[in-house]
Design a protein around this motif. Structure first.
Motif, PDB file in Angstrom:
ATOM      1  N   UNK A 140       0.741  -1.182  -0.061  1.00 24.33           N
ATOM      2  CA  UNK A 140      -0.020   0.064   0.051  1.00 24.33           C
ATOM      3  C   UNK A 140       0.932   1.193   0.059  1.00 24.33           C
TER       4      UNK A 140
ATOM      5  N   UNK B  58       5.455   4.432   6.989  1.00 21.06           N
ATOM      6  CA  UNK B  58       4.122   4.413   6.326  1.00 21.06           C
ATOM      7  C   UNK B  58       3.718   2.980   6.747  1.00 21.06           C
TER       8      UNK B  58
ATOM      9  N   UNK C 161       1.092   1.827  11.053  1.00 22.16           N
ATOM     10  CA  UNK C 161      -0.294   1.438  11.580  1.00 22.16           C
ATOM     11  C   UNK C 161      -0.251  -0.046  11.421  1.00 22.16           C
ATOM     12  N   UNK C 162       0.319  -0.437  10.364  1.00 27.44           N
ATOM     13  CA  UNK C 162       0.158  -1.902  10.312  1.00 27.44           C
ATOM     14  C   UNK C 162       1.015  -2.651  11.425  1.00 27.44           C
TER      15      UNK C 162
ATOM     16  N   UNK D 167      -0.798  -2.723  14.695  1.00 28.35           N
ATOM     17  CA  UNK D 167      -1.854  -3.644  14.459  1.00 28.35           C
ATOM     18  C   UNK D 167      -1.297  -5.113  14.679  1.00 28.35           C
TER      19      UNK D 167
ATOM     20  N   UNK E 123       2.200   6.776  12.220  1.00 29.68           N
ATOM     21  CA  UNK E 123       1.808   7.817  11.356  1.00 29.68           C
ATOM     22  C   UNK E 123       0.636   7.549  10.450  1.00 29.68           C
ATOM     23  N   UNK E 124      -0.422   8.353  10.552  1.00 29.76           N
ATOM     24  CA  UNK E 124      -1.521   7.872   9.565  1.00 29.76           C
ATOM     25  C   UNK E 124      -1.450   8.874   8.496  1.00 29.76           C
ATOM     26  N   UNK E 125      -1.448   8.591   7.057  1.00 27.56           N
ATOM     27  CA  UNK E 125      -1.489   9.291   6.059  1.00 27.56           C
ATOM     28  C   UNK E 125      -2.670  10.095   5.882  1.00 27.56           C
ATOM     29  N   UNK E 126      -3.954   9.618   6.579  1.00 32.57           N
ATOM     30  CA  UNK E 126      -4.974  10.296   6.521  1.00 32.57           C
ATOM     31  C   UNK E 126      -5.231  11.498   7.338  1.00 32.57           C
ATOM     32  N   UNK E 127      -4.035  11.376   8.289  1.00 31.61           N
ATOM     33  CA  UNK E 127      -4.463  12.453   9.616  1.00 31.61           C
ATOM     34  C   UNK E 127      -3.184  13.467   9.447  1.00 31.61           C
TER      35      UNK E 127
ATOM     36  N   UNK F 221      -7.124   0.198  10.663  1.00 32.46           N
ATOM     37  CA  UNK F 221      -5.960   0.360  10.383  1.00 32.46           C
ATOM     38  C   UNK F 221      -5.613   0.596   8.977  1.00 32.46           C
ATOM     39  N   UNK F 222      -5.866   0.248   8.017  1.00 33.45           N
ATOM     40  CA  UNK F 222      -5.868   0.206   6.609  1.00 33.45           C
ATOM     41  C   UNK F 222      -6.390   1.507   6.081  1.00 33.45           C
ATOM     42  N   UNK F 223      -7.754   1.479   6.680  1.00 37.39           N
ATOM     43  CA  UNK F 223      -8.321   2.663   5.979  1.00 37.39           C
ATOM     44  C   UNK F 223      -7.808   3.931   6.563  1.00 37.39           C
ATOM     45  N   UNK F 224      -7.342   4.009   7.693  1.00 41.17           N
ATOM     46  CA  UNK F 224      -6.473   5.284   8.315  1.00 41.17           C
ATOM     47  C   UNK F 224      -5.401   5.340   7.296  1.00 41.17           C
ATOM     48  N   UNK F 225      -4.934   4.757   6.673  1.00 34.95           N
ATOM     49  CA  UNK F 225      -3.671   5.108   5.672  1.00 34.95           C
ATOM     50  C   UNK F 225      -4.002   5.940   4.397  1.00 34.95           C
ATOM     51  N   UNK F 226      -5.528   5.981   4.087  1.00 36.81           N
ATOM     52  CA  UNK F 226      -5.765   6.561   2.663  1.00 36.81           C
ATOM     53  C   UNK F 226      -5.979   7.940   3.238  1.00 36.81           C
TER      54      UNK F 226
END
Lengths: 299, 279, 265
Positions: A181, A208, A211-212, A215, A292-296, B161-166
C-alpha cells in the motif's frame, strides 16, 4: 444539537450498528455471566455458590501453579512476539519484489501458518523435537550437543516458541499488504533526492508501515497470551514437563474443564483480560509517538 | 538476451533453501501420509516411504459413520463460504464507521470492541451455548454463521488500520463531486483497501476451515460434521490412533486451503501503485 | 538370561529384583505406574486407601507409606529400569510404547486395555496379577464406566432404560465384545464367551480370577479428585526427575490434597 451533527451521529451509528447488535445479542450477556461466575464456586453441574473475592485471593496468594503459568506465558509472549514480527517483516520485505516466483514463495512461507492450530501439526512438532528427531540431528551437524527438549521445562517452552515463530505467515501477509500500500512514487521521489536503501527504509517504509506494525504488535500479543492448542497437544494436556509449558490459557482450561472449577477459571480469564487490556492500552497510547497515519496529516 | 545475474541465483538459493527448511515439517507430513500407518513414527527419521502405500487415502476417505470424507468437505465448504462473506463484508462496513465517521461515543464502542477480543473463548463459551440452546439453534450451522454477519473484531481492527492510511483528501474530493457517505465507502475506500480485504478473506477462510471447538459444540450429527471434527476422530487417547488416515486426510484438506490462498494472495499483492492524487 | 514365568504370589521386592535384571539385560521393566491408581492399590494392601470414605480428606495418616511407595518408583527411574518422564512425554500412544517395540518387559494397565495392546504388539502376551503382599486386599474391580443419570434429568425412566440396554442386552454386548470392559452381568459374559478372540479371552479369564481375588471397590472418586490426581502426578514427575525429595513430596501432597478435599465437607 444541530441537524448536521445529528445526521453525522446517525450515519456513524448506522455503520457500526451490526457490531452493536451482534455484541448485545451474543456477547454482552456471556461476558457479564462470566464476570458473575468469577465470584462463585461453579462446577458446571450444580448451581453457582457465591464466594466474593475468594477466587481472586486464592489465585494471588495461594496458588504457585498460577504464578508459574504467568511466568511461562510472559516468557512466551515477550520472546515469541518480537521474533515472530521480525521474521515476518524481514521475509515480507524480501518477498516484496515483483518477480513471478515471489507468489509461489509467498505461498510456501505461508503454508506453515495455514496448517495452523491443527492437531497434526502439533503432533508432528513433537516428533521433530524428540530425542532422535530432526532438530537434534541438525544441531549435531553443527557440533551442538542434543537438547532434551522434553526433559527440561525451559527447553520445552522454546519448542512452543519456535512453533509460534514458524507460523509467522499470517503476520507476514499483513506486512506484505501494508508494504504494497505504500505508493512507489514515494520511493521514486526519494531516489531522485539521493536516498540510499537504509534511509528509504527508515524514512518511508517504517513510518508508512507503522499503522500495520501497531496492528500486528497488538494482535500478536493478544493472540500469544491466549495460545492454547499447541501447549495442550505438545504437553498432552499436562503443561509439562514440570509445568514448563503451562501457558495461562492451558491452566485456565484445566481449572475449568478438568477440575471443574469454572468460577476460578472465570476469575483467571478476567485477570488476563485486565492485564492484556492495560498492555494494549499502553501500546495504543505510545502509538501517538511512533505511528503515522497518512490520512491525518502530511509527512 | 539478459543473462541471469549472480544476485538472481543468490536470491533464489537463499530464499528457496530457507523455504525448504521451513517446510520440512510439512514435507514430513505429506510423506508420512504415504507410509503404512503403524510404521509412520518408527520410520520418522527417513522421509521416503518404503513401501509407498495409497491405503491411508482410501481408508481416510471412507470417513466416519457411513459418511464419506466428501460429505465433511462439503459441509466445511458451505460453512466457510457463508462465514467468510459475512465476516469480511460486515467488518468492512463497521470499520469504515470507526475509521472515517465522527460520532458521539465512537471511542467507547471501539474500546468495547477491543475488549471482546481479549476475553478467552473458553469462558464465554458456556453462557453463549445456553443462549443458543434457548434459541433452539443447536445442531445447526446457525450459531457458527450468524455471528459472522455482525463483524469480527480482528478484521474490524485490521481494516480500520488500513483505512486510516488513505488520505482524507480523496474523501473530500469525492464529496465535492457530490458523493454521499455511502458512496464514499463503496466507491473510494473499498477499492483502496483491496489488499486488506483479500488478507481478511484468507484469514477468515482458513480460521473457519480449521476451527474445531465451535463445530464440536454445535454440530451433533455425524452427517453435519466438518473436516476438523472428522480429522480429530481418527485419533484416540486410549487405543491405537489411525495416524495414516489422519495425515492423509489432513493433506487432502490442506489442498483447498492452499489453493484459495494462492488465488487470493494475488490481490494482496496488487496494491495501488500511485497514491491517486495527481496534479 | 531368560525369565520363564512369574510366581502368582510375587511381591514388590520380587518386582524390584526383576527390574534390576531387566536393566542388566539392557531393557526397561515397564513405563512406570500411574501415581494415583497404583499408590491407592499399595495403600489398600496395607489396609488404608487414598481417599477417606466420605471424600473429605486423605485415607491414610502415615506419610511413611507415601515415602515407601514413591522411593521405590523414583529409584527405578534413577537406576534407569524405568524411563524418565521426558522419554515418556515423547511417546505418541500405545504403538510406540517400549513393551510393543520390545524395549520393555511389561506395562501397567487396566485389564481391558490388553486387547488393544496385544493387537499392536503383534505377539502373544500374558496378563499377570499385581504384586503383593496382600494383593487380594489391594486389588479391586473398577468399573470402567460408571453409568449415571443426572439428578435433575427430566427423562429419568428413559435414561434408565438406555443404561439397562447397554449393560444387559446380549445383542448390544455382542457388538461391544467387552471393548469398554468385561460386562458385569454373568449372563452376558456367558453369551459372549464363544465369540471372543484369544486376547479377549485372556482378559475375561483374568477378570474372573480377579473377582475371586480382590476386595470391595471404594466407590467413585470424590469431587476434587481431578485436582488431587494432577497434584500427585506433578509430584511424582518431580520425584522422578530427582527434583523433589520424597519426604518433602509426602508433606506437600498431604497439605494440598487435604485442602482440596476438605472443600467437600
Amino acid at each position: 444539537m444541530t441537524p448536521n451533527i445529528l445526521k453525522k451521529n446517525l450515519t456513524g451509528y448506522l455503520f457500526i450498528s451490526p457490531f452493536i447488535i451482534g455484541f448485545l445479542a451474543f456477547t454482552l450477556i456471556p461476558i457479564l455471566a462470566s464476570l458473575y461466575f468469577s465470584f462463585t464456586k461453579y462446577d458446571l453441574f450444580s448451581a453457582p455458590k457465591w464466594l466474593g473475592f475468594d477466587n481472586y485471593f486464592k489465585m494471588f496468594t495461594d496458588d504457585p501453579r498460577y504464578w508459574q503459568s504467568v511466568k511461562v506465558t510472559v516468557i512466551y509472549v515477550f520472546a515469541g512476539v518480537p521474533l515472530r514480527l521480525a521474521f515476518a517483516l524481514l521475509i515480507a520485505m524480501i518477498l516484496n519484489t515483483a518477480s513471478r516466483a515471489v507468489g509461489f514463495y509467498r505461498s510456501l512461507f505461508y503454508l506453515p501458518s495455514l496448517i495452523g492450530g491443527s492437531v497434526a501439526v502439533a503432533i508432528m512438532w513433537r516428533n521433530i523435537f524428540g530425542d532422535q528427531g530432526i532438530v537434534n540431528i541438525l544441531l549435531g551437524m553443527f557440533g551442538i550437543p542434543s537438547v532434551r527438549w522434553f526433559g527440561d521445562p525451559l527447553a520445552a517452552l522454546w519448542m512452543l516458541i519456535f512453533l509460534s515463530v514458524w507460523q509467522f505467515g499470517s503476520s507476514m501477509l499483513i506486512f506484505l499488504a501494508g508494504l504494497k500500500s505504500i505508493p512507489s512514487s514515494y520511493y521514486e521521489a526519494a531516489s531522485v533526492d539521493g536516498a540510499n536503501y537504509w534511509q528509504k527504509f527508515v524514512k518511508i517504509t517504517l513510518p508508512m508501515l507503522s499503522p500495520v506494525i501497531l496492528f500486528n504488535t497488538i494482535m500478536q500479543t493478544i493472540g500469544a497470551f491466549m495460545t492454547f492448542v499447541p501447549a495442550y497437544i505438545i504437553s498432552k494436556g499436562t503443561g509439562g514437563p514440570l509445568d514448563g509449558t503451562l501457558l495461562y490459557s492451558l491452566y485456565l482450561f484445566l481449572q475449568g474443564f478438568e477440575f471443574f472449577n469454572m468460577g476460578y477459571a472465570s476469575a483467571m480469564a478476567w485477570v488476563m483480560l485486565i492485564i492484556v487490556g492495560i498492555l494494549t492500552a499502553l501500546i495504543f497510547m505510545s502509538s501517538k509517538y511512533w505511528v503515522h497515519y497518512e490520512s491525518e496529516g502530511g509527512r | 538476451m539478459k543473462s541471469k545475474s549472480v544476485k538472481w541465483w543468490l536470491y533464489h538459493i537463499l530464499v528457496g533453501g530457507f523455504a525448504i527448511f521451513m517446510l520440512y515439517p510439512v514435507i514430513w507430513l505429506v510423506m508420512s501420509s504415504f507410509k503404512q500407518s503403524e510404521t509412520i513414527f518408527i520410520t520418522a527419521k527417513s522421509l521416503i516411504p518404503d513401501p509407498w502405500v495409497w491405503d491411508n487415502y482410501k481408508q481416510g476417505w471412507e470417513g466416519i459413520g457411513g459418511n464419506s470424507f466428501g460429505v465433511f468437505i462439503k459441509n466445511t465448504v458451505v460453512l466457510v463460504i457463508l462465514t467468510m462473506i459475512g465476516q469480511v463484508i460486515s467488518s468492512a462496513f463497521i470499520a469504515f464507521g470507526f475509521a472515517r465517521l465522527q460520532f458521539f461515543g465512537r471511542g467507547f464502542w471501539f474500546a468495547v470492541m477491543m475488549v471482546t477480543l481479549m476475553l478467552p473463548y473458553e469462558v464465554v463459551m458456556i453462557p453463549q451455548y445456553i443462549i443458543f440452546a434457548k434459541l433452539d439453534w443447536l445442531n445447526s450451522l446457525k450459531p457458527l454463521v450468524m455471528p459472522a454477519y455482525f463483524g469480527h473484531p480482528f478484521f474490524i481492527f485490521l481494516l480500520v488500520q488500513f483505512i486510516r492510511t488513505i488520505p482524507r483528501e480523496l474523501d473530500e474530493a469525492a464529496i465535492i463531486d457530490g458523493c454521499n457517505t455511502f458512496s464514499i465507502f463503496y466507491k473510494i475506500i473499498l477499492p483502496l483497501i483491496k489488499p486488506a480485504l483479500a488478507t481478511a478473506s484468507i484469514f477468515s477462510f482458513y480460521w473457519t476451515w480449521d476451527n474445531l471447538l465451535g463445530p464440536v459444540l454445535y454440530l451433533n450429527s455425524p452427517s453435519k460434521y466438518t473436516v476438523s471434527m472428522a480429522l480429530n476422530m481418527f485419533l484416540s487417547n486410549e487405543t491405537v490412533s489411525n495416524w495414516g488416515a489422519m495425515f492423509a486426510m489432513s493433506v487432502v484438506t490442506l489442498i483447498p486451503v492452499f489453493v484459495v490462498f494462492f488465488m487470493f494472495q494475488r490481490y494482496v499483492v496488487e496494491g495501488i501503485s500511485t497514491s491517486g492524487l495527481k496534479g | 538370561m531368560l525369565i520363564h514365568s512369574l510366581d502368582e504370589n510375587w511381591t514388590w521386592d520380587d518386582y524390584q529384583n526383576l527390574a534390576q535384571k531387566a536393566k542388566a539385560a539392557g531393557i526397561y521393566i515397564d513405563t512406570g505406574m500411574k501415581a494415583d491408581v497404583f499408590f491407592n492399590y499399595f495403600l489398600r494392601t496395607k489396609g488404608k486407601s487414598l481417599y477417606k470414605k466420605d471424600g473429605t480428606g486423605l485415607g491414610y495418616d502415615d506419610d511413611k507409606l507415601f515415602e515407601e511407595f514413591f522411593n521405590m518408583t523414583s529409584n527405578l527411574v534413577k537406576e534407569k529400569a524405568v524411563p524418565t518422564p521426558d522419554y515418556l512425554a515423547q511417546l505418541k500412544g500405545i504403538e510406540d510404547d517400549p513393551v510393543v517395540t520390545k524395549d520393555a518387559i511389561g506395562i501397567w494397565q487396566w485389564s481391558n486395555q490388553f486387547v488393544g495392546l496385544q493387537q499392536v504388539a503383534n505377539r502373544p502376551l500374558e496378563i499377570h496379577n499385581m504384586p503383593g503382599p496382600n494383593s487380594k486386599e489391594g486389588l479391586y474391580l473398577k468399573p470402567s464406566m460408571l453409568w449415571s443419570i443426572a439428578s435433575n434429568s427430566k427423562h429419568k425412566k428413559e435414561a434408565a432404560k438406555f443404561i439397562n440396554f447397554m449393560v444387559n442386552d446380549i445383542e448390544a454386548n455382542k457388538l461391544n465384545l467387552g471393548d469398554r470392559g468385561v460386562p458385569g452381568s454373568a449372563k452376558v459374559k456367558e453369551a459372549l464367551k464363544p465369540l471372543l478372540s484369544p486376547a479377549q479371552q485372556q482378559v475375561f479369564e483374568y477378570v474372573e480370577w480377579a473377582e475371586q481375588n480382590s476386595s470391595a471397590f471404594d466407590g467413585p472418586d470424590p469431587t476434587g479428585a481431578g485436582e488431587v490426581i494432577e497434584l500427585l502426578d506433578n509430584l511424582a514427575e518431580q520425584m522422578a526427575f530427582g527434583q523433589l525429595k520424597v519426604e518433602d513430596a509426602a508433606k506437600q501432597f498431604r497439605q494440598q490434597a487435604e485442602s482440596i478435599l476438605s472443600q467437600n465437607q
